[in-house]
Design a protein around this motif. Structure first.
Motif, PDB file in Angstrom:
ATOM      1  N   LEU A   1     -11.416   2.719  -0.876  1.00  0.00           N
ATOM      2  CA  LEU A   1     -10.162   2.014  -0.637  1.00  0.00           C
ATOM      3  C   LEU A   1     -10.143   0.808  -1.569  1.00  0.00           C
ATOM      4  O   LEU A   1     -11.039  -0.039  -1.516  1.00  0.00           O
ATOM      5  N   ASP A   2      -9.136   0.746  -2.425  1.00  0.00           N
ATOM      6  CA  ASP A   2      -8.975  -0.367  -3.355  1.00  0.00           C
ATOM      7  C   ASP A   2      -7.785  -1.208  -2.906  1.00  0.00           C
ATOM      8  O   ASP A   2      -6.687  -0.689  -2.737  1.00  0.00           O
TER       9      ASP A   2
ATOM     10  N   LEU B   1      -3.365   4.502   6.845  1.00  0.00           N
ATOM     11  CA  LEU B   1      -2.864   4.105   5.522  1.00  0.00           C
ATOM     12  C   LEU B   1      -2.595   5.342   4.659  1.00  0.00           C
ATOM     13  O   LEU B   1      -1.534   5.466   4.051  1.00  0.00           O
ATOM     14  N   PHE B   2      -3.583   6.201   4.565  1.00  0.00           N
ATOM     15  CA  PHE B   2      -3.467   7.447   3.797  1.00  0.00           C
ATOM     16  C   PHE B   2      -4.622   8.361   4.157  1.00  0.00           C
ATOM     17  O   PHE B   2      -5.568   7.957   4.833  1.00  0.00           O
ATOM     18  N   HIS B   3      -4.519   9.606   3.679  1.00  0.00           N
ATOM     19  CA  HIS B   3      -5.629  10.514   3.842  1.00  0.00           C
ATOM     20  C   HIS B   3      -5.678  11.487   2.679  1.00  0.00           C
ATOM     21  O   HIS B   3      -4.675  11.706   1.976  1.00  0.00           O
TER      22      HIS B   3
ATOM     23  N   ASN C   1      -0.049  -2.111  -2.749  1.00  0.00           N
ATOM     24  CA  ASN C   1      -1.263  -2.894  -2.974  1.00  0.00           C
ATOM     25  C   ASN C   1      -2.523  -2.115  -2.596  1.00  0.00           C
ATOM     26  O   ASN C   1      -3.621  -2.436  -3.023  1.00  0.00           O
ATOM     27  N   PHE C   2      -2.358  -1.085  -1.784  1.00  0.00           N
ATOM     28  CA  PHE C   2      -3.482  -0.285  -1.321  1.00  0.00           C
ATOM     29  C   PHE C   2      -3.515   1.025  -2.087  1.00  0.00           C
ATOM     30  O   PHE C   2      -2.512   1.745  -2.171  1.00  0.00           O
ATOM     31  N   GLN C   3      -4.688   1.314  -2.647  1.00  0.00           N
ATOM     32  CA  GLN C   3      -4.891   2.554  -3.378  1.00  0.00           C
ATOM     33  C   GLN C   3      -6.169   3.213  -2.867  1.00  0.00           C
ATOM     34  O   GLN C   3      -6.997   2.568  -2.209  1.00  0.00           O
ATOM     35  N   SER C   4      -6.330   4.482  -3.212  1.00  0.00           N
ATOM     36  CA  SER C   4      -7.539   5.175  -2.778  1.00  0.00           C
ATOM     37  C   SER C   4      -7.994   6.148  -3.850  1.00  0.00           C
ATOM     38  O   SER C   4      -7.185   6.611  -4.664  1.00  0.00           O
TER      39      SER C   4
ATOM     40  N   ASN D   1      -2.428  11.938   0.388  1.00  0.00           N
ATOM     41  CA  ASN D   1      -1.255  11.834   1.240  1.00  0.00           C
ATOM     42  C   ASN D   1      -1.093  10.385   1.695  1.00  0.00           C
ATOM     43  O   ASN D   1      -1.876   9.882   2.491  1.00  0.00           O
ATOM     44  N   ASN D   2      -0.058   9.773   1.183  1.00  0.00           N
ATOM     45  CA  ASN D   2       0.183   8.361   1.459  1.00  0.00           C
ATOM     46  C   ASN D   2       1.172   8.227   2.616  1.00  0.00           C
ATOM     47  O   ASN D   2       2.162   8.970   2.678  1.00  0.00           O
TER      48      ASN D   2
END
Lengths: 115, 112
Positions: A76-77, A46-48, A63-66, A55-56
């Protein structure tokens, strides 16, 4: 033992109700990753975070955040979970030495159910 | 484009029999290759990895893998399977610095 810890292991939420998954690490690694793994599929990045740099992946839904408030923790939100977001969410870390290639170490995962 | 192929979705072997799980990769540069194992409901555990050097690498739990550049393969082997080896196995390649690309996985079933 040094490790990657994910809480909770199982999370149930309602359709549209925000949820936060937690990951912590005692490895002092620079890089932290979030993967989504649906049943019988490979993990999907998803990201790192490389330190504080986010880095998305191009195809990760908005809808996904971090968040990564410090080296040890990463969250992870999921702002409005849909039924299609039900999955195992895996956190991983790597040392992240510039110019080198690192092994990733995975946590046990959080199984998310959306009702 | 980079890709990892695990051609076998499910494999069943008898306990004590030998095992080989196949992995083929497509990657233009020198690959960095991994095998991970995932037990039901658990995260991924690293079995072994290949970065360079000896093409036969030893891992944990009695597993080994051989890198064959000419065949673009990195097959996982174990001479004698135990019931506790029943799990899903993922081959992965690193590309673009630290980003993993996973194969679709092979589920191993062990018959008593």
């Amino acid at each position: 033992d040094a490790m990657v810890i994910q809480n909770p292991r199982y999370q149930v939420t309602q359709f549209g109700k925000p949820v936060t998954l937690s990951c912590s690490q005692t490895l002092n690694h620079n890089v932290m990753y979030w993967y989504q793994q649906k049943s019988s599929q490979a993990p999907k990045l998803l990201f790192h975070y490389y330190d504080k740099d986010f880095n998305n992946e191009a195809d990760t839904p908005d809808n996904f955040q971090s968040r990564r408030p410090n080296t040890s923790f990463c969250f992870l939100d999921i702002r409005s979970p849909g039924l299609g977001d039900a999955a195992m969410y895996l956190c991983a870390t790597s040392r992240g030495q510039r110019g080198s290639t690192d092994t990733q170490y995975f946590g046990p995962g959080t199984r998310l159910t959306v009702l | 484009a980079q890709s990892v192929t695990q051609p076998d979705i499910h494999i069943t072997v008898s306990e004590g029999a030998s095992l080989e799980l196949r992995c083929n990769y497509s990657y233009g540069a020198t690959p960095y290759l991994f095998w991970y194992v995932q037990s039901p409901g658990q995260g991924l555990q690293l079995l072994l990895k290949y970065f360079s050097g000896d093409t036969l690498v030893q891992g944990i739990k009695g597993f080994e893998a051989e890198f064959k550049r000419s065949q673009s393969s990195f097959n996982l082997r174990k001479p004698s399977v135990h019931w506790s080896d029943a799990a899903e196995y993922f081959c992965a390649v690193i590309y673009n610095f630290n980003k993993f690309y996973f194969g679709s996985g092979t589920k191993l079933n062990v018959k008593p």
